[in-house]
Design a protein around this motif. Structure first.
Motif, PDB file in Angstrom:
ATOM      1  N   VAL A  13      51.114  45.042 -71.621  1.00 28.47           N
ATOM      2  CA  VAL A  13      51.190  45.041 -73.185  1.00 28.47           C
ATOM      3  C   VAL A  13      52.227  45.949 -73.901  1.00 28.47           C
ATOM      4  O   VAL A  13      52.626  45.946 -74.888  1.00 28.47           O
ATOM      5  CB  VAL A  13      49.776  45.085 -73.537  1.00 28.47           C
ATOM      6  CG1 VAL A  13      48.612  43.962 -73.425  1.00 28.47           C
ATOM      7  CG2 VAL A  13      49.009  46.662 -73.394  1.00 28.47           C
TER       8      VAL A  13
ATOM      9  N   TYR B 288      46.665  45.960 -68.956  1.00 29.18           N
ATOM     10  CA  TYR B 288      45.205  45.697 -68.786  1.00 29.18           C
ATOM     11  C   TYR B 288      45.127  44.731 -67.721  1.00 29.18           C
ATOM     12  O   TYR B 288      45.609  43.617 -67.893  1.00 29.18           O
ATOM     13  CB  TYR B 288      44.607  44.981 -70.297  1.00 29.18           C
ATOM     14  CG  TYR B 288      44.626  46.076 -71.493  1.00 29.18           C
ATOM     15  CD1 TYR B 288      43.615  46.777 -71.620  1.00 29.18           C
ATOM     16  CD2 TYR B 288      45.621  46.019 -72.314  1.00 29.18           C
ATOM     17  CE1 TYR B 288      43.554  47.876 -72.653  1.00 29.18           C
ATOM     18  CE2 TYR B 288      45.643  46.872 -73.419  1.00 29.18           C
ATOM     19  CZ  TYR B 288      44.669  47.650 -73.630  1.00 29.18           C
ATOM     20  OH  TYR B 288      44.570  48.405 -74.706  1.00 29.18           O
TER      21      TYR B 288
ATOM     22  N   GLY C  74      48.832  42.342 -81.891  1.00 32.75           N
ATOM     23  CA  GLY C  74      48.772  42.109 -80.435  1.00 32.75           C
ATOM     24  C   GLY C  74      50.427  42.723 -80.087  1.00 32.75           C
ATOM     25  O   GLY C  74      50.656  42.783 -78.821  1.00 32.75           O
ATOM     26  N   SER C  75      51.146  43.098 -80.933  1.00 31.47           N
ATOM     27  CA  SER C  75      52.533  43.805 -80.281  1.00 31.47           C
ATOM     28  C   SER C  75      52.254  45.221 -79.672  1.00 31.47           C
ATOM     29  O   SER C  75      53.140  45.442 -78.811  1.00 31.47           O
ATOM     30  CB  SER C  75      53.349  44.071 -81.635  1.00 31.47           C
ATOM     31  OG  SER C  75      53.035  44.954 -82.313  1.00 31.47           O
ATOM     32  N   GLY C  76      51.036  45.731 -79.431  1.00 45.00           N
ATOM     33  CA  GLY C  76      50.838  46.971 -78.733  1.00 45.00           C
ATOM     34  C   GLY C  76      50.800  48.433 -79.354  1.00 45.00           C
ATOM     35  O   GLY C  76      50.738  49.333 -78.743  1.00 45.00           O
ATOM     36  N   LYS C  77      50.486  48.118 -80.691  1.00 44.23           N
ATOM     37  CA  LYS C  77      50.481  49.442 -81.533  1.00 44.23           C
ATOM     38  C   LYS C  77      49.455  50.174 -80.949  1.00 44.23           C
ATOM     39  O   LYS C  77      49.330  51.535 -80.707  1.00 44.23           O
ATOM     40  CB  LYS C  77      50.338  49.090 -83.055  1.00 44.23           C
ATOM     41  CG  LYS C  77      51.730  48.318 -83.412  1.00 44.23           C
ATOM     42  CD  LYS C  77      51.464  48.020 -84.938  1.00 44.23           C
ATOM     43  CE  LYS C  77      50.226  47.271 -85.496  1.00 44.23           C
ATOM     44  NZ  LYS C  77      50.175  45.717 -85.072  1.00 44.23           N
ATOM     45  N   THR C  78      48.205  49.679 -81.124  1.00 43.91           N
ATOM     46  CA  THR C  78      47.045  50.425 -80.611  1.00 43.91           C
ATOM     47  C   THR C  78      47.096  51.024 -79.158  1.00 43.91           C
ATOM     48  O   THR C  78      46.726  52.016 -78.899  1.00 43.91           O
ATOM     49  CB  THR C  78      45.872  49.647 -80.828  1.00 43.91           C
ATOM     50  OG1 THR C  78      45.537  49.424 -82.206  1.00 43.91           O
ATOM     51  CG2 THR C  78      44.664  50.548 -80.422  1.00 43.91           C
ATOM     52  N   THR C  79      47.688  50.202 -78.367  1.00 44.26           N
ATOM     53  CA  THR C  79      47.689  50.590 -76.949  1.00 44.26           C
ATOM     54  C   THR C  79      48.664  51.727 -76.789  1.00 44.26           C
ATOM     55  O   THR C  79      48.455  52.824 -76.195  1.00 44.26           O
ATOM     56  CB  THR C  79      48.265  49.473 -76.045  1.00 44.26           C
ATOM     57  OG1 THR C  79      47.291  48.117 -76.343  1.00 44.26           O
ATOM     58  CG2 THR C  79      48.427  49.617 -74.742  1.00 44.26           C
TER      59      THR C  79
ATOM     60  N   GLY D 134      53.508  43.108 -85.305  1.00 43.43           N
ATOM     61  CA  GLY D 134      52.559  42.176 -85.488  1.00 43.43           C
ATOM     62  C   GLY D 134      51.115  42.144 -84.609  1.00 43.43           C
ATOM     63  O   GLY D 134      51.395  43.135 -83.844  1.00 43.43           O
TER      64      GLY D 134
ATOM     65  N   LYS E 248      47.842  42.046 -67.231  1.00 44.82           N
ATOM     66  CA  LYS E 248      48.279  41.651 -68.483  1.00 44.82           C
ATOM     67  C   LYS E 248      49.274  42.963 -68.833  1.00 44.82           C
ATOM     68  O   LYS E 248      48.810  43.965 -69.420  1.00 44.82           O
ATOM     69  CB  LYS E 248      47.387  41.263 -69.404  1.00 44.82           C
ATOM     70  CG  LYS E 248      48.149  40.779 -70.644  1.00 44.82           C
ATOM     71  CD  LYS E 248      47.336  40.234 -71.650  1.00 44.82           C
ATOM     72  CE  LYS E 248      47.620  39.687 -73.048  1.00 44.82           C
ATOM     73  NZ  LYS E 248      46.703  39.978 -74.030  1.00 44.82           N
TER      74      LYS E 248
HETATM   75  N1  ADP Z   1      40.777  45.827 -73.649  1.00 45.02           N
HETATM   76  C1  ADP Z   1      41.703  45.040 -73.661  1.00 45.02           C
HETATM   77  N2  ADP Z   1      41.726  44.317 -72.639  1.00 45.02           N
HETATM   78  C2  ADP Z   1      42.618  43.200 -72.432  1.00 45.02           C
HETATM   79  N3  ADP Z   1      43.548  43.246 -73.231  1.00 45.02           N
HETATM   80  C3  ADP Z   1      43.897  43.815 -74.080  1.00 45.02           C
HETATM   81  C4  ADP Z   1      42.810  44.918 -74.760  1.00 45.02           C
HETATM   82  N4  ADP Z   1      43.020  45.482 -75.456  1.00 45.02           N
HETATM   83  C5  ADP Z   1      44.119  44.957 -76.273  1.00 45.02           C
HETATM   84  N5  ADP Z   1      44.671  44.060 -75.213  1.00 45.02           N
HETATM   85  C6  ADP Z   1      45.955  42.966 -75.305  1.00 45.02           C
HETATM   86  O1  ADP Z   1      46.924  43.932 -75.583  1.00 45.02           O
HETATM   87  C7  ADP Z   1      47.814  43.511 -76.418  1.00 45.02           C
HETATM   88  C8  ADP Z   1      48.313  44.512 -77.283  1.00 45.02           C
HETATM   89  O2  ADP Z   1      47.021  44.958 -78.230  1.00 45.02           O
HETATM   90  P1  ADP Z   1      47.074  46.122 -79.099  1.00 45.02           P
HETATM   91  O3  ADP Z   1      47.634  47.153 -78.560  1.00 45.02           O
HETATM   92  O4  ADP Z   1      45.821  46.199 -79.684  1.00 45.02           O
HETATM   93  O5  ADP Z   1      48.005  45.536 -80.286  1.00 45.02           O
HETATM   94  P2  ADP Z   1      48.043  45.867 -81.653  1.00 45.02           P
HETATM   95  O6  ADP Z   1      47.525  47.200 -82.061  1.00 45.02           O
HETATM   96  O7  ADP Z   1      49.552  45.916 -82.237  1.00 45.02           O
HETATM   97  O8  ADP Z   1      47.550  44.653 -82.669  1.00 45.02           O
HETATM   98  C9  ADP Z   1      47.217  42.087 -77.081  1.00 45.02           C
HETATM   99  O9  ADP Z   1      47.760  41.068 -76.603  1.00 45.02           O
HETATM  100  C10 ADP Z   1      45.661  42.370 -76.991  1.00 45.02           C
HETATM  101  O10 ADP Z   1      45.040  41.137 -76.723  1.00 45.02           O
END
Ligand code: ADP
Ligand code: MG
Length: 225
Positions: free
Chosen positions: A15, A10, A36-41, A34, A13
């Protein structure tokens, strides 16, 4: 589906870092890690909602998903059913209307909608509630409706992002058993969760993420980071 050396950021940053994973047909994999580990990404990269900074995500036909557009992208999206923690249903519509609406939006003819809606509702064991309003359902029932809706296009891949995050253990296990049946039927199932009890009970493949890296990937496994 496959990720090959996928790095996602992002802005500046990073991820996801150099993630290489293969999810073959019929696989059932948990994605743990945990907050913020990147699952959703990782999930967003799989469904072509995010384009990797480097590396490639390919679908079952070896197509690079970030290269798809227009009709091809729409077709790809229909080959994946996604379920979220908060169901994303229309609360003031009935169970049947929710699933039918998703099919209408996709342009299916009424005749197809009429036959397909009861099929997917029975697949998840919720046909008897078809005229109930979403508002009147338990969380477990609502999530089953969301799974039914994810099945309308008969997708090859089912993805869940914390799909049992709002459910009690009993309902969470029921949803997992549905996913398990779908995997046995040949669908690829990928579930992001931090529910250690569920992961330990299911004994499936577990991919662990830490700070955007895959730190372990093991079969018939449990929750450990
Ligand atoms: N839209 C975004 N803009 C900037 N950073 C993001 C965004 N979405 C997620 N992040 C960052 O990316 C990292 C991984 O997030 P995410 O994939 O949501 O993790 P998880 O699903 O494991 O909690 C985190 O540090 C989060 O803060
Ligand atoms: Mg997440």
């Amino acid at each position: 589906m496959k990720l090959q050396n996928v790095t996602v950021a992002y802005g500046n940053k990073t991820v996801l870092r150099d993630v290489t994973l293969d999810f073959p047909k019929g696989d059932f994999a948990f994605l743990i890690g945990g907050s913020g580990s990147g699952k959703t990404t990782l999930i967003k990269s799989l469904i072509a909602e995010m384009v990797p900074k480097s590396g490639t995500v390919t679908d079952h036909s070896w197509r690079v998903v970030s290269g798809l557009s227009g009709k091809e992208l729409a077709k790809f999206r229909r080959s994946i059913g996604v379920v979220f923690q908060d169901y994303k249903l229309l609360p003031s519509k009935t169970v049947r209307e929710n699933v039918a609406f998703a099919m209408e939006v996709s342009g299916y003819p009424d005749s197809k909608i009429l036959t397909r809606v009861p099929e997917v509702l029975s697949q998840v064991g919720i046909l008897s509630k078809k005229e109930s309003f979403i508002d009147a359902l338990s969380g477990g029932e609502a999530q089953r409706v969301a799974v039914a809706r994810a099945l309308i296009h008969d997708p090859e891949v089912i993805i869940g992002d914390e799909p049992t995050g709002n459910l009690d253990p009993e309902n969470a296990m029921e949803i997992m058993r549905i996913f398990e049946r779908l995997a046995h039927a040949g669908k690829t199932v990928i579930i992001a969760t931090h529910d250690d009890k569920i992961v330990n009970r299911m004994k499936k493949r577990v991919v662990a993420l830490k700070d955007g890296r895959v730190v372990s990937d093991s079969k018939n496994s449990g929750y450990s980071l």
